[in-house]
Design a protein around this motif. Structure first.
Motif, PDB file in Angstrom:
ATOM      1  N   ASP A 254       0.846  -1.202   0.000  1.00 31.02           N
ATOM      2  CA  ASP A 254       0.000   0.000   0.000  1.00 31.02           C
ATOM      3  C   ASP A 254       0.889   1.263   0.000  1.00 31.02           C
ATOM      4  O   ASP A 254       1.996   1.226   0.524  1.00 31.02           O
ATOM      5  N   ARG A 255       0.404   2.354  -0.582  1.00 28.21           N
ATOM      6  CA  ARG A 255       1.203   3.582  -0.583  1.00 28.21           C
ATOM      7  C   ARG A 255       0.422   4.753   0.009  1.00 28.21           C
ATOM      8  O   ARG A 255       0.819   5.907  -0.162  1.00 28.21           O
ATOM      9  N   LYS A 259       2.196   9.409  -0.729  1.00 31.42           N
ATOM     10  CA  LYS A 259       2.145   9.823  -2.140  1.00 31.42           C
ATOM     11  C   LYS A 259       2.742  11.209  -2.394  1.00 31.42           C
ATOM     12  O   LYS A 259       2.982  11.577  -3.538  1.00 31.42           O
ATOM     13  N   LYS A 260       2.987  11.935  -1.293  1.00 29.72           N
ATOM     14  CA  LYS A 260       3.628  13.247  -1.452  1.00 29.72           C
ATOM     15  C   LYS A 260       5.119  13.072  -1.726  1.00 29.72           C
ATOM     16  O   LYS A 260       5.778  14.004  -2.182  1.00 29.72           O
ATOM     17  N   LEU A 263       9.393   9.343  -4.141  1.00 35.47           N
ATOM     18  CA  LEU A 263       9.805   7.940  -4.260  1.00 35.47           C
ATOM     19  C   LEU A 263       8.638   6.955  -4.114  1.00 35.47           C
ATOM     20  O   LEU A 263       8.833   5.746  -4.153  1.00 35.47           O
ATOM     21  N   TRP A 264       7.398   7.504  -3.982  1.00 31.30           N
ATOM     22  CA  TRP A 264       6.297   6.628  -3.579  1.00 31.30           C
ATOM     23  C   TRP A 264       6.012   5.508  -4.564  1.00 31.30           C
ATOM     24  O   TRP A 264       5.504   4.447  -4.201  1.00 31.30           O
ATOM     25  N   LYS A 265       6.392   5.734  -5.846  1.00 25.36           N
ATOM     26  CA  LYS A 265       6.079   4.717  -6.868  1.00 25.36           C
ATOM     27  C   LYS A 265       7.136   3.610  -6.962  1.00 25.36           C
ATOM     28  O   LYS A 265       6.984   2.687  -7.763  1.00 25.36           O
ATOM     29  N   GLU A 266       8.217   3.731  -6.190  1.00 27.29           N
ATOM     30  CA  GLU A 266       9.227   2.673  -6.229  1.00 27.29           C
ATOM     31  C   GLU A 266       8.571   1.346  -5.832  1.00 27.29           C
ATOM     32  O   GLU A 266       7.824   1.269  -4.858  1.00 27.29           O
ATOM     33  N   LYS A 273       6.985   4.422   9.802  1.00 28.02           N
ATOM     34  CA  LYS A 273       5.818   5.122  10.370  1.00 28.02           C
ATOM     35  C   LYS A 273       4.524   4.953   9.546  1.00 28.02           C
ATOM     36  O   LYS A 273       3.458   4.733  10.137  1.00 28.02           O
ATOM     37  N   PRO A 274       4.590   5.032   8.198  1.00 27.45           N
ATOM     38  CA  PRO A 274       3.337   4.902   7.441  1.00 27.45           C
ATOM     39  C   PRO A 274       2.664   3.536   7.577  1.00 27.45           C
ATOM     40  O   PRO A 274       1.509   3.368   7.187  1.00 27.45           O
TER      41      PRO A 274
END
Ligand SMILES: Cc1cc2nc3c(=O)[nH]c(=O)nc-3n(C[C@H](O)[C@H](O)[C@H](O)COP(=O)(O)O)c2cc1C
Length: 348
Positions: A254-255, A259-260, A263-266, A273-274
């Motif tokens: 999950d992302r 998304k801010k 690198l979120w799409k790696e 923490k997320p």
């Protein structure tokens, strides 16, 4: 305050200048050197913090999560940092290099990590050899998996090989079927495949217990990306087979919440923490499901995912975990996180 706790805030910006994998390698080297020089706190276990789980006496509730020391190269040093247990691996029957680099990314603003390491490890034989030579006496978990090129239908053979080889050097064995970075691995979490795999391993565990005269608990590590129904099905299978524990959870695909970050799409698994809320929710659902499925005492849960401080660890324990583990929190908060969660006084 131990020197290493005071040094970390100075070291961290230097390490964060390096790419994440190089920083990791240097950290482990530094840690081993610090241990050899007697610079680690090596705290005396506080009897009030000890707990017996799965018949094993843990000096405190916090352990090192799998993946930080895949090759069992620094177990004595991790113990001297204050960990109540150290889980090494994931180990596979044959050594393998893992995925191409770069494969490890820090999402600094979110205090997260994305990794697609792909079980880079020296193979079970090398790790067993290292564990045989360790000098510390802390609790060791050996986390086992399958080689990337072993077809899923033969996965049980890989897990059996690792179980047999690790049996005598481990205090517990963790069956990892939840890494997102080995193609198809998470499919083993479906009802029939998991029943077959764990059933085979439980039979082998019983044989090994008779041969060696000692029973080693068998745990299974699950993903955070499971719905309530899937968790309930798994809980039924775990209770049915008499699994001795569940580690919840691995990294997420999950992302949400990151998304801010550019690198979120790696590709890979997200930790830190997320992941905190999601993994705690899985623990809570799992704890209830295990309670309703188990005939006697439900198998204990080791809670892992996003623990960045004492309150997070407490939330996992409140949700139903008996022990906790940390990985990403150590990267962002440093070794004082261990003392904080384990309740080791700052003056050691
Ligand atoms: C770089 C990296 C490598 C990991 N490798 C493994 C692994 O080999 N086996 C495993 O079971 N979990 C592995 N994990 C997952 C961690 O053990 C843990 O379940 C997850 O990171 C969530 O905890 P955290 O938020 O405290 O990091 C890895 C995590 C990271 C960040």
């Amino acid at each position: 305050m131990p020197l290493i706790h005071r040094l970390y805030p100075i070291l961290r910006p230097l390490l964060f200048q390096l790419d994440a994998e190089t920083a990791h390698e240097w950290t482990v080297k530094l840690l081993r050197a610090s241990h050899l020089l007697g610079m680690l706190p090596d705290p005396e276990p506080a009897p009030s913090k000890a707990r017996t789980v799965m018949g094993l006496k843990f000096p405190n509730c916090v352990g090192l999560a799998a993946g930080m020391d895949k090759s069992a190269s620094a177990v004595d040093a991790w113990s001297a940092l204050g960990f109540g247990h150290v889980e090494v691996g994931t180990l596979t029957p044959r050594p393998q290099p893992g995925n191409p680099t770069p494969r490890l990314f820090r999402l600094v603003e979110q205090e997260g990590i994305i990794n697609r390491m792909g079980f880079n490890n020296p193979g079970i034989d090398e790790a067993v050899h290292r564990l045989e030579r360790r000098t510390s006496t802390g609790i060791i978990g050996v986390n086992i998996g399958k080689n990337f090129d072993t077809p899923l239908e033969n996965a049980a053979d890989d897990y059996l090989t690792c179980l047999r080889k690790a049996y005598q050097v481990a205090d517990y064995i963790a069956v990892n079927i939840s890494s997102p970075n080995t193609k198809g691995l998470r499919d083993l979490q479906a009802e029939e495949p998991i029943r077959r795999l764990l059933g085979t391993l439980k039979e082998e565990q019983a044989r090994l217990a008779t041969t060696h005269g000692v029973h080693r608990p068998l745990l299974v590590k699950i993903a955070p990306d499971l719905g309530e129904e899937q968790i309930e099905v798994l809980a039924r299978v775990f209770a049915e087979l008499g699994m001795e524990g569940v580690i919840a959870t691995n990294t997420t695909i999950d992302r949400e919440g990151v998304k801010k970050n550019k690198l979120w799409k790696e590709a890979g698994g997200l930790s830190g923490k997320p992941l905190m809320r999601q993994s705690t929710a899985v623990i809570a659902t799992l704890a209830l499901a295990l309670k309703s499925e188990a005939k006697g005492a439900p198998p204990p849960i080791i809670g892992v995912g996003g623990i960045m401080g004492e309150m997070d660890a407490e939330a996992k324990l409140q949700a139903g975990a008996s022990l906790v583990q940390v990985y990403s929190g150590l990267v962002y908060r440093g070794p004082k996180l261990i003392a904080e969660v384990a309740g080791i006084p700052n003056t050691v």
